[in-house]
Design an enzyme around this catalytic site. Structure first.
Site, PDB file in Angstrom:
ATOM      1  N   SER A 108      -2.871   3.101  -3.340  1.00  0.00           N
ATOM      2  CA  SER A 108      -1.652   2.319  -3.177  1.00  0.00           C
ATOM      3  C   SER A 108      -0.932   2.191  -4.519  1.00  0.00           C
ATOM      4  O   SER A 108      -0.687   3.198  -5.185  1.00  0.00           O
ATOM      5  CB  SER A 108      -1.997   0.958  -2.572  1.00  0.00           C
TER       6      SER A 108
ATOM      7  N   ASP B  10      -0.710   3.624   3.717  1.00  0.00           N
ATOM      8  CA  ASP B  10      -1.399   3.095   2.533  1.00  0.00           C
ATOM      9  C   ASP B  10      -2.886   3.439   2.513  1.00  0.00           C
ATOM     10  O   ASP B  10      -3.594   3.261   3.506  1.00  0.00           O
ATOM     11  CB  ASP B  10      -1.221   1.573   2.502  1.00  0.00           C
TER      12      ASP B  10
END
Length: 418
Positions: free
Chosen positions: A50, A220
């Site tokens: 991320s 993500d």
């Protein structure tokens, strides 16, 4: 498999998820990178998830520089990650969201809604702020042996580590199928970073085309990863440095607070905490406990035999350094303080209404509102203060450990060696 560490010791840096809270990581790295260089253990394996993936790419692109200059470049990249360079304004995004939602409601499946916030500005920022040619040159030269970016396949839910590695590195790891984790060689670029940081529902999922064998839609990397430190060991690390943004300790029991009414913001913050924070906290403690078991001369032979019977390598003691907030509330309180100061007035709201609108929609009086805002507050003042907390905690780690490395418990009992 990768070349073993006996002939080429490796230090792996793991940067976990955190959204805007990655400013904390930049602050911590400002202390850790010079300390690692002085100790002769500059990281050559980088693993990012991320927002941590974005910093990992920036580090890979500056691996040829002195640590102090690396830190300066990281701070420059962070300085470009303000809200207008990350997300489209809601007033511009709202018509797109409405049109896509209406099309799905009417069954027009070719025009899908994939996220509430537009992230085209982030893609442009990454293309501009990261020295991509330098990154690839540093991998080719072996200054970075492997750089792995974690993303999650939307359809199969497989955790995919897009990995750019030097030709001398060897084969990438092949985890057991039941781990639902795979490494794929790739020339890391903007789409891989965008995929790794696409928080589901908030940010749109990202289509990755290269490499062809892993082409598809991704979100993500924190969404499904449960053992954030496993890639470091699978990639052959002898020492592991991890910098997270979630609390090292769970919140203290509070029966009175538990009875307060909750709203959408509380649910969102709880979900984000479970996805972003909890896995690293649990895995770091498991990692430390495994070190203790591997160093037990009585128990280790039995554990090794057990692993050999299952075709697995023996356990080994891996020194580690870990910096993360002691208590997650600190960053949440900081986010609320900066939000009230910079975005709470009528004039500020009229100038940039997005955060105020989201704050109201999610429940402005929610006790966990600061937790939610801390992921999305791409504000220079928040960055500065979060980075200061990171520097403070990195210094605390060095002081408590008497250096960089620990091999025992994360929280050793008094009088017990670390």
């Amino acid at each position: 498999m990768a070349v073993t560490s006996e002939s080429s010791p490796r230090t792996c840096l793991v940067l976990d998820a955190g959204g805007a809270r990655s400013a904390y990581q930049v602050g911590a790295l400002g202390v850790l990178l010079p300390a690692l260089a002085a100790d002769g253990h500059r990281p050559t394996v980088l693993v990012g998830t991320s927002a941590g993936a974005l910093l990992t790419a920036a580090l890979g692109a500056t691996a040829h520089l002195d640590p102090e200059e690396q830190v300066q470049r990281l701070e420059d990249v962070l300085g470009q990650a303000t809200k207008k360079h990350v997300m489209r304004p809601l007033w511009r995004q709202a018509p797109v969201v409405a049109a896509r939602y209406a099309s799905e409601t009417l069954g027009v499946t070719g025009f899908r809604l994939r996220g509430l916030f537009g992230t085209a500005p982030l893609a442009a920022t990454l293309a501009r702020a990261i020295g991509w040619n330098d990154l690839h040159a540093n991998v080719d030269a072996g200054r970075v042996e492997a750089l792995a970016v974690t993303a999650t396949s939307v359809r199969s839910a497989r955790v995919t580590l897009f990995t750019e590695a030097t030709s001398a590195y060897g084969d990438l790891p092949t985890p057991p199928r039941e781990h639902h984790r795979a490494y794929v060689r790739a020339r890391i670029g903007v789409p891989h970073l965008m995929a790794s940081s696409a928080i589901p529902a908030l940010f749109p999922s990202v289509q990755v085309d290269e490499p062809a064998e892993a082409a598809g839609w991704y979100v993500d990397g924190a969404t499904r990863r449960r053992v954030p430190l496993a890639p470091a060991l699978e990639l052959g690390a002898d020492r592991v440095v991890v910098v997270g943004t979630g609390s090292l300790r769970p919140a203290e029991p509070d029966p009175e607070r538990d009875q307060q009414a909750v709203d959408l913001g509380d649910g969102g913050a709880t979900l984000l905490g479970a996805v972003m924070d909890d896995p690293l906290r649990h895995d770091l403690r498991r990692f430390a406990e495994t070190n203790v078991l591997a160093g037990d001369t009585d128990l280790a032979p039995h554990l090794d035999r057990h692993r050999r019977e299952r075709g697995r390598a023996p356990q080994r003691v891996v020194p580690y350094a870990a910096v993360a907030p002691e208590h997650g509330e600190e960053l949440a309180q900081l986010a609320m303080s900066v939000f009230r100061s910079n975005h709470g007035t009528l004039r500020r709201t009229l100038g940039d209404p997005d955060l105020q609108v989201m704050h109201r929609l999610m429940g402005s009086d929610s006790p966990l509102q600061g937790e939610l805002l801390s992921y999305l507050l791409f504000d220079p003042d928040f960055f500065d203060e979060a980075a200061a907390l990171g520097r403070r905690d990195a210094h605390r780690w060095l002081a408590a450990t008497g250096g960089l490395w620990r091999t025992g418990h994360l929280d050793p009992p008094s009088g017990v060696s670390t």
